[in-house]
Design a protein around this motif. Sequence first.
Motif, mmCIF file in Angstrom:
data_model
loop_
_atom_site.group_PDB
_atom_site.id
_atom_site.type_symbol
_atom_site.label_atom_id
_atom_site.label_comp_id
_atom_site.label_asym_id
_atom_site.label_seq_id
_atom_site.Cartn_x
_atom_site.Cartn_y
_atom_site.Cartn_z
ATOM 1 N N UNK A 44 12.851 13.512 37.176
ATOM 2 C CA UNK A 44 14.199 13.190 36.275
ATOM 3 C C UNK A 44 14.877 12.712 37.371
ATOM 4 N N UNK A 45 15.865 11.914 38.328
ATOM 5 C CA UNK A 45 16.079 12.009 39.063
ATOM 6 C C UNK A 45 17.770 12.412 39.409
ATOM 7 N N UNK A 57 22.049 15.900 39.093
ATOM 8 C CA UNK A 57 23.320 16.118 39.357
ATOM 9 C C UNK A 57 23.848 17.149 38.091
ATOM 10 N N UNK A 58 23.039 16.218 36.704
ATOM 11 C CA UNK A 58 23.186 16.711 35.845
ATOM 12 C C UNK A 58 23.701 17.993 35.563
ATOM 13 N N UNK A 59 22.626 18.489 36.558
ATOM 14 C CA UNK A 59 22.754 20.304 36.915
ATOM 15 C C UNK A 59 24.067 21.017 37.661
ATOM 16 N N UNK A 111 27.060 19.229 37.712
ATOM 17 C CA UNK A 111 28.290 18.812 37.283
ATOM 18 C C UNK A 111 28.070 20.177 36.362
ATOM 19 N N UNK A 112 26.927 20.592 35.364
ATOM 20 C CA UNK A 112 27.265 22.223 35.025
ATOM 21 C C UNK A 112 27.207 23.191 35.617
ATOM 22 N N UNK A 113 27.467 23.645 36.989
ATOM 23 C CA UNK A 113 27.496 24.360 37.513
ATOM 24 C C UNK A 113 29.266 24.174 37.882
ATOM 25 N N UNK A 114 29.331 22.462 37.742
ATOM 26 C CA UNK A 114 31.219 23.082 38.600
ATOM 27 C C UNK A 114 32.149 22.734 37.261
ATOM 28 N N UNK A 115 31.012 22.897 35.818
ATOM 29 C CA UNK A 115 31.864 22.962 35.003
ATOM 30 C C UNK A 115 32.455 24.448 34.837
ATOM 31 N N UNK A 116 30.845 25.032 35.181
ATOM 32 C CA UNK A 116 31.430 26.538 34.966
ATOM 33 C C UNK A 116 30.638 27.163 36.295
ATOM 34 N N UNK A 117 31.412 28.057 37.285
ATOM 35 C CA UNK A 117 30.481 28.523 38.260
ATOM 36 C C UNK A 117 29.744 29.871 37.841
ATOM 37 N N UNK A 118 30.305 29.581 36.697
ATOM 38 C CA UNK A 118 28.959 31.259 36.036
ATOM 39 C C UNK A 118 27.330 30.866 35.781
#
Length: 953
Positions: free
Chosen positions: A907-908, A912-914, A916-923
């Motif tokens: 899944x290319x 990017x989706x992961x 994006x999640x990290x960017x939304x919550x750095x924890x």
Amino acid sequence: MSPVPREIKLTATEERLKRLLLDVAAYIDANPTSASVDAQLQIPSELNSSKVELRFAGGWVRDKLLGVGSVDIDVAINNMTGEQFALRMKEYMDIPGNAEKYNLEGIGTSDDAGMTQQSKFVGGLHKIKVNPEKSKNLETITTKIFGLDIDLVNLRKETYTEESRNPQMEFGTPEEDALRRDATINALFYNLNISTVEDFTEHGLKDMELKIIRTPLEPYQTFKDDPLRVLRLIRFSSRLGYTIDPQTEEAMANEDIKTALKLKITRERVGVELEKMLRGPDPYGALSLIDRLGLYEVIFTDPTPEEITISPETTRFSEAYAVAQGLNRPREPSGPPKGFGPLTTISSILVRDKEDSYLTWVLSALVPWADAPRQNLKPGKLAPPFAVVAAREGFKAPNKVCDVISSAINNLEEIRDLKDRTSKIELTYGNEYDQERVGRDVLGMAVRRWGPTWRNQVTFALIYELTTPADLVTEGFEERTYKGYASFLARIKDLDLLEAYNFKHLVDGKQLASALGIPPGPWMKKTLDLVMSWQLAHPEVTDPAAVLEEMKAQRDSGSLNLNVPPTKEKKDGQKEKGAKKGELAPYLALKLLHLTVRPAFQKSGLRSEITKHGRLDKRRKPGIRKYEGIMEDETEKKPWKSTENRYILSILDWSLHVLSPAELDEAWPLLVPPILNILDDHDPVYKARGAVFLNLLLNMTPPSLLTRTGLGEVFADALIPLFTYLPSLTPESQSIEVLNAAFPALLTLSRLRYPRTIAKFLDTTNKDREKFLHVIMRRGILSPHAHCRDNVRIAETLLDNLPPLLQEMGILSVKHLKSTLPILSTTLADPLGPAYPPLLISAARALKSVIMNAWPRIPQYKTPVLKGPVLCWLRCQEERNEGKVLEDVERELKEVMEVFGEAMRKDKKFPAEVAELVQADTRLGGLAGKEVPFRTGVGAGKEGGRSEDVVEV
């Protein structure tokens, strides 16, 4: 006919005794006014003034004339009782200087006086009182002088009346005393005063020359007066080799005399006479006379019942004592008869000493009672063999002898059977054939069961067999029997088992219980016997430590090498196998299952569809199993549940650990019924244990055996219902125990019932296996979780057991993604999850297993897979901020994300989706992990669902 000497030559000791007694008599004559005691008999006035005359009487005189030494002397006194004379002798010995004249120191006070090497004391004076019931009609004083046993008694005559058979005793003359005796040869006197032999019957010396036994008076009346004289004359005849006078013998066989002997004489006195006969020089002659006179049922019977309905086979009597004669005196005649060699072998082993010889005669005499029926004293308890009753009541045999007789009869058939199995001989004379020898363990344990008297018991069996009625045997039977017993006994001797009853166990009970890990109990005696049996089969093993290690051996870890050679050379050049590795533990297990476990479950019964051989009976449908309430007392039908029998399940557990597939065919019918009984029990604790036992059994069961027995479905039906044992009806701890036992057993059963036929690709063709695993998923995971989702410990248990099931399913697990992913995601996302970290760890591991086994479909479930770990991670960080670090949970979540990343590699958009999640919550940055090798799951791997191939996704 050789003349009997008329003079007696006294020994030095006898001369000294004679001198002492005559000096006492002279003292009494010189001091007639001394004090006396009250006499039992009234002394006639004409004797009061007579001088004391002393005579040695009876058997001593006879034996001296025959040149036989004797230490028993009867002293007959003419004018006073034995007690009066004894007291006057004491009075004489108390006078200073008198004792020293005879090298004595006085009158002793104990039984040992007069028995020391120097014989310094006259023994204590003992009175034998009158006892008409025992035919003791006159008081007698006994003592010891110079080491000789002395009886002091007055001369007497006996008068009988019609009203009583007990005689009236009076002082008598020497002639009257002689005529009242039992035989002329016993009626002789030696007069101390004139040193002369006196024969007042005028037949005694002549009868000795003729070697004839006759009564001094008319024989019928003599025996009527005292019937015991019949047995005494038989004893003297056999001892001396004399012939009984025909007239005397005729009276001895008279029915009136037999009846009087049977009823009047105490059996103790009968026993004394019989023992003297059988310990004498010619027991054969004594038993022959008993037989000829028809006295068998007078002596060898219980005289107490008014009517005895059981009769002995007296036709076997003569043959029996003839065999005993051969065993005691195996002579070789002019030409060695057939069987002489075997008879010598038999006699040398069975008749070692005088005691064995005596018991041989006793046992031969009781063979006619061997087949007498035994009565029931009460249900389950038989009366003792009638031969024992005949011995105990007939001649008052001591307990030791009665025990030998009882054992001989009780073990008779076992001895005969073992003899036949040990050495079989064809009917044709001299044509033997080889057969499978009975092992050393079998023979040794038999000798141990029979005990120290086993030789006497074998003697009885031999005599019994040789007296088989002639119409029941074929030509050559006697020789075959002798040869069979000779071979049997030689085998026992060759194997060094003659003293097997004394062999010591290499380990004791405490060591045994510790080695097996089983609580002490009644099983220990049986097991020690089994260990002894193994010892007997392996005499080369002598190290107790090796035996203990062998019993501790587990099936998976193998067993200890006992450091003994694998083969052992025998004398005849053949090889004999030594102890094999792992041999003792399985041997014990099989024996204990037979002797201890199976009997404990017999009352519980079998499932109706199961045969006694542990197989499915397709003709029978499963019956409805009766529910037994927990308030009922189950110990009668289920003794294995009682406290005192708790060791039974421990034995079953140990057996399952030490047995291997090699023993399973024999063990199967011993294991299956107990395990199914335990699984069917209403108590969840026992159900859990039953599932554990079944898993152990299935782990060593070859698929072919399960197929042959047809029990796969039966086992499944017993295990699947265990998933219903959930709170609140079942206590939480018990429910967890049941679930943890049921899952492994069902997965093992799955592998066994449906062995994989495709090893290198996904196994999608086995529909039965697929169906069975889906049933386990639905009824074992999904349904219980729906029922107990709020019980964190039950949920934890279910999720712990989910990964092994998923591994078994492999790619087939995709069918349950819609059910399993929501359970796991919801569990990980639960806001209260951090309150019980073990459940989160179990859920994370289960999710990782879901991803690894259903990886081709995981991209379609990206959101529910990601949701649980992400939310759980964030809550862990919140807990960290509050000072509570859930390190183990975080580590498991990282591993989930690493595996998830591998599954999403194609899944290319996923990286990017992961991001994006990290960017939304750095924890969430901590969830990022390195890529790891990924296993494909069950479908492409070896048995157990584990492939070593690394798949690039």
